[in-house]
Design a protein around this motif. Structure first.
Motif, PDB file in Angstrom:
ATOM      1  N   ILE A 176     -28.204  62.271  63.728  1.00  0.00           N
ATOM      2  CA  ILE A 176     -29.162  62.361  62.629  1.00  0.00           C
ATOM      3  C   ILE A 176     -28.871  61.227  61.654  1.00  0.00           C
ATOM      4  N   VAL A 177     -29.898  60.852  60.913  1.00  0.00           N
ATOM      5  CA  VAL A 177     -29.791  59.776  59.925  1.00  0.00           C
ATOM      6  C   VAL A 177     -29.932  60.399  58.545  1.00  0.00           C
ATOM      7  N   LEU A 231     -35.146  53.134  58.715  1.00  0.00           N
ATOM      8  CA  LEU A 231     -35.539  52.853  60.096  1.00  0.00           C
ATOM      9  C   LEU A 231     -34.493  52.013  60.824  1.00  0.00           C
ATOM     10  N   ALA A 232     -33.754  51.200  60.080  1.00  0.00           N
ATOM     11  CA  ALA A 232     -32.720  50.370  60.708  1.00  0.00           C
ATOM     12  C   ALA A 232     -31.599  51.204  61.319  1.00  0.00           C
ATOM     13  N   GLN A 233     -31.441  52.453  60.854  1.00  0.00           N
ATOM     14  CA  GLN A 233     -30.383  53.313  61.379  1.00  0.00           C
ATOM     15  C   GLN A 233     -30.862  54.204  62.529  1.00  0.00           C
ATOM     16  N   VAL A 234     -32.143  54.178  62.814  1.00  0.00           N
ATOM     17  CA  VAL A 234     -32.705  55.031  63.862  1.00  0.00           C
ATOM     18  C   VAL A 234     -32.541  54.344  65.214  1.00  0.00           C
ATOM     19  N   ASP A 235     -32.064  55.106  66.211  1.00  0.00           N
ATOM     20  CA  ASP A 235     -31.967  54.558  67.561  1.00  0.00           C
ATOM     21  C   ASP A 235     -32.552  55.554  68.555  1.00  0.00           C
ATOM     22  N   ALA A 236     -32.380  55.289  69.821  1.00  0.00           N
ATOM     23  CA  ALA A 236     -32.992  56.117  70.856  1.00  0.00           C
ATOM     24  C   ALA A 236     -32.434  57.531  70.894  1.00  0.00           C
ATOM     25  N   ASP A 237     -31.267  57.764  70.260  1.00  0.00           N
ATOM     26  CA  ASP A 237     -30.637  59.084  70.271  1.00  0.00           C
ATOM     27  C   ASP A 237     -30.855  59.864  68.984  1.00  0.00           C
ATOM     28  N   THR A 238     -31.627  59.327  68.063  1.00  0.00           N
ATOM     29  CA  THR A 238     -31.833  60.001  66.780  1.00  0.00           C
ATOM     30  C   THR A 238     -32.737  61.215  66.959  1.00  0.00           C
ATOM     31  N   ALA A 239     -32.243  62.375  66.511  1.00  0.00           N
ATOM     32  CA  ALA A 239     -32.995  63.628  66.625  1.00  0.00           C
ATOM     33  C   ALA A 239     -33.732  63.979  65.345  1.00  0.00           C
ATOM     34  N   LEU A 240     -33.278  63.446  64.203  1.00  0.00           N
ATOM     35  CA  LEU A 240     -33.848  63.841  62.915  1.00  0.00           C
ATOM     36  C   LEU A 240     -33.433  62.825  61.864  1.00  0.00           C
ATOM     37  N   VAL A 241     -34.338  62.550  60.935  1.00  0.00           N
ATOM     38  CA  VAL A 241     -34.026  61.737  59.752  1.00  0.00           C
ATOM     39  C   VAL A 241     -34.199  62.617  58.522  1.00  0.00           C
ATOM     40  N   ILE A 242     -33.241  62.523  57.590  1.00  0.00           N
ATOM     41  CA  ILE A 242     -33.303  63.301  56.351  1.00  0.00           C
ATOM     42  C   ILE A 242     -33.612  62.379  55.181  1.00  0.00           C
ATOM     43  N   LEU A 243     -34.606  62.790  54.409  1.00  0.00           N
ATOM     44  CA  LEU A 243     -34.944  62.141  53.145  1.00  0.00           C
ATOM     45  C   LEU A 243     -34.873  63.205  52.059  1.00  0.00           C
ATOM     46  N   ASN A 244     -34.154  62.934  50.989  1.00  0.00           N
ATOM     47  CA  ASN A 244     -34.021  63.886  49.877  1.00  0.00           C
ATOM     48  C   ASN A 244     -34.667  63.263  48.646  1.00  0.00           C
ATOM     49  N   THR A 245     -35.780  63.851  48.209  1.00  0.00           N
ATOM     50  CA  THR A 245     -36.505  63.302  47.056  1.00  0.00           C
ATOM     51  C   THR A 245     -37.128  64.418  46.232  1.00  0.00           C
ATOM     52  N   ALA A 269     -44.937  58.115  59.648  1.00  0.00           N
ATOM     53  CA  ALA A 269     -45.747  57.551  60.730  1.00  0.00           C
ATOM     54  C   ALA A 269     -44.914  56.629  61.616  1.00  0.00           C
ATOM     55  N   ALA A 270     -44.056  55.807  61.010  1.00  0.00           N
ATOM     56  CA  ALA A 270     -43.201  54.915  61.787  1.00  0.00           C
ATOM     57  C   ALA A 270     -42.224  55.712  62.650  1.00  0.00           C
ATOM     58  N   LEU A 271     -41.711  56.812  62.108  1.00  0.00           N
ATOM     59  CA  LEU A 271     -40.799  57.651  62.887  1.00  0.00           C
ATOM     60  C   LEU A 271     -41.535  58.371  64.006  1.00  0.00           C
ATOM     61  N   ALA A 272     -42.783  58.749  63.756  1.00  0.00           N
ATOM     62  CA  ALA A 272     -43.569  59.421  64.793  1.00  0.00           C
ATOM     63  C   ALA A 272     -43.714  58.523  66.020  1.00  0.00           C
ATOM     64  N   GLU A 273     -43.855  57.224  65.806  1.00  0.00           N
ATOM     65  CA  GLU A 273     -43.964  56.305  66.929  1.00  0.00           C
ATOM     66  C   GLU A 273     -42.708  56.302  67.780  1.00  0.00           C
ATOM     67  N   ARG A 274     -41.578  56.703  67.167  1.00  0.00           N
ATOM     68  CA  ARG A 274     -40.313  56.759  67.897  1.00  0.00           C
ATOM     69  C   ARG A 274     -39.967  58.179  68.342  1.00  0.00           C
ATOM     70  N   GLY A 275     -40.857  59.126  68.049  1.00  0.00           N
ATOM     71  CA  GLY A 275     -40.614  60.506  68.460  1.00  0.00           C
ATOM     72  C   GLY A 275     -39.559  61.214  67.649  1.00  0.00           C
ATOM     73  N   VAL A 276     -39.380  60.799  66.376  1.00  0.00           N
ATOM     74  CA  VAL A 276     -38.332  61.361  65.519  1.00  0.00           C
ATOM     75  C   VAL A 276     -38.974  62.049  64.317  1.00  0.00           C
ATOM     76  N   PRO A 277     -38.734  63.350  64.108  1.00  0.00           N
ATOM     77  CA  PRO A 277     -39.296  64.013  62.922  1.00  0.00           C
ATOM     78  C   PRO A 277     -38.549  63.628  61.654  1.00  0.00           C
ATOM     79  N   LEU A 278     -39.271  63.688  60.534  1.00  0.00           N
ATOM     80  CA  LEU A 278     -38.698  63.399  59.215  1.00  0.00           C
ATOM     81  C   LEU A 278     -38.557  64.714  58.451  1.00  0.00           C
ATOM     82  N   LEU A 279     -37.343  65.033  58.045  1.00  0.00           N
ATOM     83  CA  LEU A 279     -37.098  66.195  57.192  1.00  0.00           C
ATOM     84  C   LEU A 279     -37.063  65.717  55.741  1.00  0.00           C
ATOM     85  N   VAL A 280     -37.963  66.235  54.921  1.00  0.00           N
ATOM     86  CA  VAL A 280     -37.983  65.902  53.497  1.00  0.00           C
ATOM     87  C   VAL A 280     -37.420  67.090  52.729  1.00  0.00           C
TER      88      VAL A 280
END
Length: 369
Positions: free
Chosen positions: A105-106, A145-159, A178-189
């Motif tokens: 996860i990122v 996005l620079a930290q996302v790779d093929a093994d990323t399951a989830l990205v966390i944004l806290n705002t 939208a950029a994460l969707a192209e990589r198949g990675v959900p964004l947790l806000v």
């Protein structure tokens, strides 16, 4: 057996907040001004009576009334909501479901310490995007996005962000999702500090495609003792998996707490009005503290949320300073709890009265270093 590292932040907070007597001026907490059960029940034109509550189970996804109240708060569909035991259970469920061999996860650095510890406990590797004070702690999509790779399951944004108070505008969240969707990675806000903003107000990220939102009653709504959080997810298949996980983890919430939570959300305007009044008054005093520190302290003024992350300009470790102040009844959270020892987390919304006294003691301690 899984090894969880000591939760340094909670150890620090509980040492002083649960002492006898408790700390006089708590500027380490990330919650708002305190409410009693009687205070909450008395809100509104029709005060809440809870003595007829049946102490059975609640539905694993949460009662319909509570989900409708949460939906109104976020302007979203109640069917997309799953109630959890605080936002902490929501995070643990998502990490559990994302824990595939080799997955990562990122997450932000600095950030809420439980992100990394709990993710790693579930077997997830962690990759950090760094919020830099020379960049005013701005959360940038390109850095994420620079930290996302093929093994990323989830990205966390806290705002709004804990501990810095920075805010990513919704339009930028949409582009990132939208950029994460192209990589198949959900964004947790993570929106536990929404909707407390000091600059332009932002709508919830709920409803943005490829976004899961988590929030709770603990932070902006100032009711941590109700232990009520939630996930908002438009993906029906994933919601079904989340509900199953919740059934395994905690079965359900408490009907008593859910009734109180529903009433609190229905009266959220009153709760938030009090929070905003305290926050606006107190942040003005912090402006004066930083300006009068003789250059010893610097900060990025928060755009939202309940916390700030000032630092010693000479780079010294803040822990001894925080210990000195704790002995004088003023609690700050040392930055080493977040992996940044020159900083301090300063929570400015729980202390409804007496902040001038606390700020005076901080100013006096600064002159002694």
């Amino acid at each position: 057996m899984v090894h969880l590292p000591p939760f340094a932040l909670d150890h620090w907070l509980s040492t002083y907040d649960f002492a006898t007597p408790p700390i006089a001026y708590n500027l380490a907490s990330s919650t708002g001004p305190r409410w009693s059960v009687a205070d909450i029940c008395a809100l509104g034109d029709a005060p809440l009576a809870i003595d007829d509550t049946i102490l059975s189970y609640a539905p694993p996804e949460g009662s319909r009334a509570l989900r409708e109240a949460i939906a109104a708060f976020h302007d979203t569909d109640p069917d997309s909501i799953i109630v959890t035991t605080g936002a902490s259970e929501a995070l643990s469920i998502l990490f559990c479901l994302g824990a595939q061999p080799g997955a990562n996860i990122v997450l932000p650095d600095p950030g809420y310490p439980a992100y990394e510890a709990v993710a790693q406990a579930w077997g997830l590797a962690t990759r950090s995007y760094h919020l830099r004070r020379e960049d005013r702690f701005i959360q940038r999509a390109d850095a994420i996005l620079a930290q996302v790779d093929a093994d990323t399951a989830l990205v966390i944004l806290n705002t709004p962000h804990n501990p810095t108070g920075t805010v990513m505008p919704r339009i930028e969240i949409e582009a990132l999702a939208a950029a994460l969707a192209e990589r198949g990675v959900p964004l947790l806000v993570d929106e536990v500090y929404h909707p407390l903003y000091f600059t332009a107000p932002q709508p919830s990220a709920a409803g943005i495609p490829n976004v899961i939102v988590t929030s709770d009653l603990s932070k902006a709504l100032s009711l941590p003792g109700l232990r009520t959080g939630w996930l908002i997810d438009a993906d029906a298949d994933r919601r079904a998996r989340i509900i199953d996980a919740r059934s395994y983890f905690t079965i359900s919430g408490s009907p008593l707490l859910e009734r109180l939570a529903t009433h609190a959300l229905q009266q959220s305007d009153a709760i938030l009005a009090r929070l905003r009044s305290v926050a606006q008054a107190n942040i003005a005093q912090l402006d004066a503290l930083i300006a009068g520190s003789g250059g010893r302290l610097a900060w990025v003024r928060p755009d939202g949320g309940t916390t700030a992350f000032p630092w010693f300009t000479d780079g010294r470790d803040s822990r001894s300073f925080c210990q000195t102040l704790a002995a004088q009844g003023v609690l700050l959270a040392p930055g080493d709890c977040f992996g940044h020892p020159a900083h301090m987390r300063l929570g400015f919304t729980q202390q409804e009265e007496g902040l001038a006294t606390a700020v005076g003691r901080i100013a006096a301690a600064l002159t002694a270093i």
